[in-house]
Design an enzyme around this catalytic site. Structure first.
Site, mmCIF file in Angstrom:
data_model
loop_
_atom_site.group_PDB
_atom_site.id
_atom_site.type_symbol
_atom_site.label_atom_id
_atom_site.label_comp_id
_atom_site.label_asym_id
_atom_site.label_seq_id
_atom_site.Cartn_x
_atom_site.Cartn_y
_atom_site.Cartn_z
ATOM 1 N N ASP A 111 -11.604 18.831 -10.011
ATOM 2 C CA ASP A 111 -12.223 17.590 -10.455
ATOM 3 C C ASP A 111 -12.735 17.832 -11.877
ATOM 4 O O ASP A 111 -13.753 18.484 -12.074
ATOM 5 C CB ASP A 111 -13.375 17.219 -9.511
ATOM 6 C CG ASP A 111 -14.117 15.960 -9.964
ATOM 7 O OD1 ASP A 111 -13.775 15.402 -11.028
ATOM 8 O OD2 ASP A 111 -15.043 15.541 -9.246
ATOM 9 N N LYS A 118 -15.808 9.056 -18.519
ATOM 10 C CA LYS A 118 -16.638 10.048 -19.196
ATOM 11 C C LYS A 118 -16.008 10.454 -20.519
ATOM 12 O O LYS A 118 -16.570 10.227 -21.572
ATOM 13 C CB LYS A 118 -16.839 11.285 -18.327
ATOM 14 C CG LYS A 118 -17.956 11.214 -17.300
ATOM 15 C CD LYS A 118 -17.628 10.380 -16.104
ATOM 16 C CE LYS A 118 -18.762 10.281 -15.106
ATOM 17 N NZ LYS A 118 -18.471 10.903 -13.817
ATOM 18 N N TRP A 150 -21.250 16.517 -6.940
ATOM 19 C CA TRP A 150 -19.904 15.940 -6.847
ATOM 20 C C TRP A 150 -19.024 16.756 -5.911
ATOM 21 O O TRP A 150 -18.267 16.212 -5.112
ATOM 22 C CB TRP A 150 -19.266 15.782 -8.225
ATOM 23 C CG TRP A 150 -19.960 14.711 -9.016
ATOM 24 C CD1 TRP A 150 -20.667 14.865 -10.181
ATOM 25 C CD2 TRP A 150 -20.050 13.306 -8.688
ATOM 26 N NE1 TRP A 150 -21.188 13.663 -10.572
ATOM 27 C CE2 TRP A 150 -20.830 12.684 -9.694
ATOM 28 C CE3 TRP A 150 -19.567 12.526 -7.631
ATOM 29 C CZ2 TRP A 150 -21.121 11.319 -9.682
ATOM 30 C CZ3 TRP A 150 -19.855 11.168 -7.623
ATOM 31 C CH2 TRP A 150 -20.618 10.580 -8.638
HETATM 32 C C1 LIG Z 1 -18.567 10.711 -12.412
HETATM 33 C C2 LIG Z 1 -17.983 11.777 -11.564
HETATM 34 C C3 LIG Z 1 -17.366 11.486 -10.344
HETATM 35 C C4 LIG Z 1 -17.310 10.088 -9.759
HETATM 36 O O1 LIG Z 1 -16.470 9.312 -10.511
HETATM 37 P P1 LIG Z 1 -16.083 7.816 -10.091
HETATM 38 O O2 LIG Z 1 -14.972 7.535 -11.045
HETATM 39 O O3 LIG Z 1 -17.311 6.987 -10.316
HETATM 40 O O4 LIG Z 1 -15.666 7.811 -8.676
HETATM 41 C C5 LIG Z 1 -16.797 12.529 -9.625
HETATM 42 N N1 LIG Z 1 -16.823 13.780 -10.095
HETATM 43 C C6 LIG Z 1 -17.418 14.107 -11.260
HETATM 44 C C7 LIG Z 1 -17.416 15.523 -11.723
HETATM 45 C C8 LIG Z 1 -17.999 13.110 -12.033
HETATM 46 O O5 LIG Z 1 -18.582 13.423 -13.202
#
Ligand SMILES: *Cc1c(COP(=O)(O)O)cnc(C)c1O
Length: 360
Positions: free
Chosen positions: A171, A195, A102
């Protein structure tokens, strides 16, 4: 009805109590004669839902008053680009810590808008431990330092908050709300909802107010944090149902669980049991250094990968869903977010022990 144990990395399990409440309120929200999905986002009813959700989130995370909470769309992936757009207007270099897939995507988007610099990387240790504070080389002209607190695919989680004299951007998509965090250490925190917050379609951004005037010139209205901050995230139609359901999750965290300290205690217990089960035999393995093992996403491999398919088949038949690792890495992964109950982890461990005994 029999709900199975769902270990999906995202969209992930939601608390059963939340789904039940949403079901009860589905056709007729609080006697108003319509569902939340059918309400005007400008109605008194929806505005009260939205405000309550934000107030509960602020209380849970103890978000200081000089931070704005933005309810956006486009997923965490859109934030990879919105960050340099919104924080890079005064020039400077975007700094990144690379610890997994990511983070790599965030860097690639950053490069489209700004000069970038890798402040530290876990590449040297095969993405099995995060860089230490003393290894961070932040550039003189950095406009922000970005990191991924929990790499969802690798199962690699920071055990500390990096120290930086520039705005720290995180993030937190896969570990937000899993434990208390000192929001005041950050410039921006962002997370896709699917999540640990609620359903897909909502993206949460928590931004320190003074950063709202750092944007690049001429941004499209809908890509500007300021637009969302100045319009209570209702410049246009927000994802109302996802916002409402996330509000129910915040309420559940507050009132059913008892807050993030309690949640963290449960999460640590769940993760520690599962890692112990993995470590206790030669049949399963997880490569991450103990201090950086994720409490949310637990990847593991079988010593004999020719048994992977059988493992997944038998797991599914026994009621354990979505245990396959990310398509880019294979193996297994159990995502044990807030809403995955401890009994699910206990049952999984029992299944894993039995499988190892029968096939090992
Ligand atoms: C799932 C995830 C993403 C991507 O998320 P989207 O909402 O599908 O764009 C980005 N960073 C992390 C750490 C993730 O777990």
């Amino acid at each position: 009805m029999s709900r199975k144990f769902n270990f999906c990395a995202g969209p992930a399990a939601l608390p059963e109590a939340v789904l039940q409440r949403a079901q009860q309120e589905m056709l007729d929200w609080q006697g108003k004669g319509l569902s939340v999905m059918e309400m005007s986002h400008r109605s008194q009813e929806f505005v009260s839902i939205a405000e309550q959700a934000e107030a509960d989130l602020r209380e849970l995370m103890q978000i200081p008053a000089n931070y704005k909470v933005l309810f956006m769309q486009g997923g965490a992936s859109s934030q990879f680009a919105m960050l340099p757009m919104n924080l890079g207007g005064k020039g400077g270099t975007a700094n990144y810590i690379y610890t997994g897939i990511w983070g790599k995507k965030a860097i690639a988007e950053g490069q489209r808008f700004l000069p970038t610099h890798l402040a530290a990387s876990s590449e040297g240790n095969g993405l099995t431990a995060v860089p230490r504070q003393q290894d961070l080389l932040i550039s003189q002209d950095a406009c922000y330092l970005h990191y991924t607190s929990n790499e969802t695919i690798g199962g690699l989680e920071f055990d500390y908050i990096p120290e930086a004299s520039v705005p720290l951007v995180c993030d937190m998509s896969s570990d937000i709300l899993s434990a208390p965090v000192d929001v005041s250490r950050f410039g921006v925190i962002y997370a896709g909802a699917q999540k640990n917050i609620g359903p897909a379609g909502l993206t949460l951004v928590i931004v320190r107010e003074d950063l709202l005037d750092q944007a690049q010139e001429g941004l499209p209205t809908m890509f500007s944090y300021k637009t969302f901050a100045e319009n209570s995230s209702m410049y246009n139609t927000p994802p109302t149902f996802a916002w409402y359901l996330s509000g129910l999750v915040f309420d559940w965290l507050k009132n059913d669980i008892g807050g993030l300290d309690k949640m963290a205690e449960i999460n640590r217990r769940k993760a520690s049991k599962l890692y112990s089960a993995i470590d206790s035999n030669d049949f399963y393995a997880n490569p991450i250094q103990p201090q950086n093992r994720s409490i949310m996403n637990v990847p593991f491999t079988l010593a004999d990968s020719s048994l992977d398919k059988l493992f997944l088949q038998e797991a599914e038949a026994a009621g354990f869903l979505n245990l396959a690792g990310h398509r880019s890495v294979g193996g297994m992964r159990a995502s044990i977010y807030n809403a995955v109950p401890e009994e699910a982890v206990d049952a999984l461990i029992e299944f894993m022990n039995a499988f190892a005994k029968n096939r090992g």
